[in-house]
Design an enzyme around this catalytic site. Structure first.
Site, PDB file in Angstrom:
ATOM      1  N   ALA A  10      -2.622   2.941  -5.891  1.00 48.82           N
ATOM      2  CA  ALA A  10      -1.885   4.128  -6.350  1.00 48.82           C
ATOM      3  C   ALA A  10      -2.801   5.322  -6.528  1.00 48.82           C
ATOM      4  O   ALA A  10      -2.572   6.166  -7.395  1.00 48.82           O
ATOM      5  CB  ALA A  10      -1.166   3.810  -7.665  1.00 48.82           C
ATOM      6  N   ARG A  16       0.991  14.588   2.726  1.00 50.83           N
ATOM      7  CA  ARG A  16       2.169  14.842   3.561  1.00 50.83           C
ATOM      8  C   ARG A  16       3.433  15.091   2.735  1.00 50.83           C
ATOM      9  O   ARG A  16       4.436  15.572   3.265  1.00 50.83           O
ATOM     10  CB  ARG A  16       2.383  13.671   4.516  1.00 50.83           C
ATOM     11  CG  ARG A  16       1.460  13.721   5.739  1.00 50.83           C
ATOM     12  CD  ARG A  16       1.752  12.590   6.696  1.00 50.83           C
ATOM     13  NE  ARG A  16       1.179  11.326   6.246  1.00 50.83           N
ATOM     14  CZ  ARG A  16       1.368  10.161   6.860  1.00 50.83           C
ATOM     15  NH1 ARG A  16       2.146  10.086   7.935  1.00 50.83           N
ATOM     16  NH2 ARG A  16       0.808   9.066   6.397  1.00 50.83           N
ATOM     17  N   GLN A  73     -10.571   4.896  -8.685  1.00 50.11           N
ATOM     18  CA  GLN A  73     -11.204   5.123  -7.385  1.00 50.11           C
ATOM     19  C   GLN A  73     -11.515   6.615  -7.300  1.00 50.11           C
ATOM     20  O   GLN A  73     -10.666   7.432  -6.968  1.00 50.11           O
ATOM     21  CB  GLN A  73     -10.283   4.688  -6.234  1.00 50.11           C
ATOM     22  CG  GLN A  73     -10.940   4.773  -4.873  1.00 50.11           C
ATOM     23  CD  GLN A  73      -9.989   4.494  -3.714  1.00 50.11           C
ATOM     24  OE1 GLN A  73      -8.772   4.647  -3.859  1.00 50.11           O
ATOM     25  NE2 GLN A  73     -10.531   4.095  -2.583  1.00 50.11           N
TER      26      GLN A  73
END
Length: 454
Positions: A10, A16, A73
């Site tokens: 996630a 986009r 991350q």
């Protein structure tokens, strides 16, 4: 049974989507995509769930809360790199780890369970969730051996003409033996055009080690759909809406026009209730049996009793009893509580108030910050004047009272049991029980007034 763990990817912003809202937080049927995944995992006996967060980490954490754990991350360097961030939590544990994308809201717990059971029953080190696509163009193909195990996964651009005829595709959801997963991730490199570490490379590493690689073929391609833009988001919404409405109808709810009726996946609707077109049921809603909702009504985070009608009205964060009639064109704002057999009619607005059994406000009233007893009649145009510009005050109307039309009750004030307030009155003082309060100028007629002024 082996211990089960889950890793949800996630961390991506989702460029986009062209949105300031992070991709996994875009809602499908009133619920963020990643929340759908977390909720489905709750039924899969998963001991520990770790969400890999990056962009919008705090916002994602605010949504999902403390029921799961998180790993950050900081740089988005591929799906393999993302799963590596969970190593500190999972690397020393024995069991099965399922890896899912946070943008696949249509996955069900039944499919996740079946994937894990296939993985464990085959003694596989890795198992791929696959689907059959009518047009597999662009997807990685699953090439199976004669015994049904996965021989290889070949990307579309690398597939031979024969391999491109295969319709079984890789969905991007996997199961792994947990220890094997993190050991294999150490050997994944970023020697590719994107310079990223890819999770599917783990499959190739394990194949070279002659480990068993299995695949579970789901019979519903739509479940595996990832949402990468607004077009896919709209399609996911349509599929989820259809799934939800069809289940309600199988459970005994009548939906007159399912294509134009929107029901939250968390809503509970009793049998023999009828939902008319234009109805929107949002969030955590419970509706009883034999109700009539709509047309064009909106109910959000509320409880509705049995045999109640909500017609062309809005109900938010409220509690409504049995055999209540609401609307048309009523608005129940948060913290409204209605007893049984209550009537709230045309153009009535309620806020932070309670109305006990058998009371009614049939039209054109505002009742805020009020406690209204049983059997009270509130006449047309009556208002509880609850706000002085700085503070809000409480109005109490006791059992059996009658409030005449166009009355203003200036809070704080109490109208006693079975008292009457004459039409057109502005009440500033308490009215004793069984009394009549009249607070208006005495009528004066000026004979000949019109003729003189002509």
């Amino acid at each position: 049974m082996n211990k089960r763990f889950a890793v949800i990817l996630a961390a991506g912003k989702g460029t986009r989507m062209k949105s300031d809202l992070y991709k996994v937080l875009h809602p499908v049927c009133e619920k963020p995509m990643v929340q759908h995944i977390v909720d489905q995992l709750k039924g899969c006996n998963v001991e520990k769930t770790i969400a890999i967060v990056g962009h919008g980490a705090d916002t994602v954490k605010d949504q999902l809360g403390n029921d799961i754990e998180y790993a950050l991350q900081e740089e988005q360097l591929g799906t393999g790199h993302a799963v590596m961030q969970a190593e500190n939590v999972l690397n020393d544990k024995d069991g099965t780890t399922v890896v899912l994308c946070g943008d696949t809201p249509l996955l069900t717990k039944e499919t996740i369970d079946a994937l894990i059971e296939e993985h464990e029953s085959k003694g596989a080190k890795a198992t791929v969730l696959t689907a059959s696509a009518e047009d597999p163009t662009g997807y990685g193909r699953i090439i199976r051996s004669n015994d049904g195990s996965v021989k290889k996964i070949v990307e579309h651009k690398d597939a031979s003409d024969e391999e491109r005829l295969v319709e079984e595709i890789n969905t991007g959801t996997y199961c792994f033996d947990n220890r094997t997963l993190f050991e294999a991730l150490k050997h994944v490199n970023n020697d590719n055009v994107q310079g990223e570490y890819y999770l599917p490379d783990v499959i190739e590493i394990l194949q070279k080690q002659d480990e068993i690689i299995a695949a579970y073929l789901t019979d519903d391609f739509n479940e595996t759909m990832g949402v990468n833009d607004r077009v896919a988001l709209s399609r996911a919404e349509q599929i989820m809406k259809k799934r939800t409405n069809e289940q309600l109808m199988r459970d005994g709810v009548t939906i007159i026009d399912p294509d134009h009726t929107y029901v939250s996946v968390d809503a509970k609707v009793g049998k023999d209730t009828v939902l008319y077109p234009g109805t929107m049921i949002k969030g955590d809603v419970t509706i009883g049996e034999q109700c009539t909702i709509g047309p064009h009504s909106e109910i959000e985070n509320s409880m509705i009793g049995n045999e109640t009608t909500v017609k062309q009205s809005v109900v938010h964060h409220s509690e409504v009893g049995n055999r209540v009639s609401i609307g048309p064109f009523s608005h129940l704002r948060p913290q409204t509580k209605l007893g049984n057999d209550v009537r709230v009619g045309n153009f009535v607005e309620l806020k932070k108030m309670s109305m006990e059994n058998g009371s009614k406000a049939s039209h054109l009233s505002y009742l805020g910050d009020a406690e209204i007893g049983e059997g009270v009649n509130v006449g047309c145009g009556s208002i509880t004047v609850n706000y002085d510009g700085k503070n809000k005050y409480l109005t109490k109307i006791e059992d059996g009272a009658f409030i005449g039309c166009n009355s203003n009750l200036i809070a704080p004030v109490t109208v006693g049991k079975e008292a009457y307030v004459a039409a057109g009155s502005t009440i500033t003082d308490d009215v004793p029980g069984e009394s009549l309060a009249i607070a208006r100028e005495r009528q004066t007629n000026k004979d000949g007034y019109v003729k003189k002024n002509k």
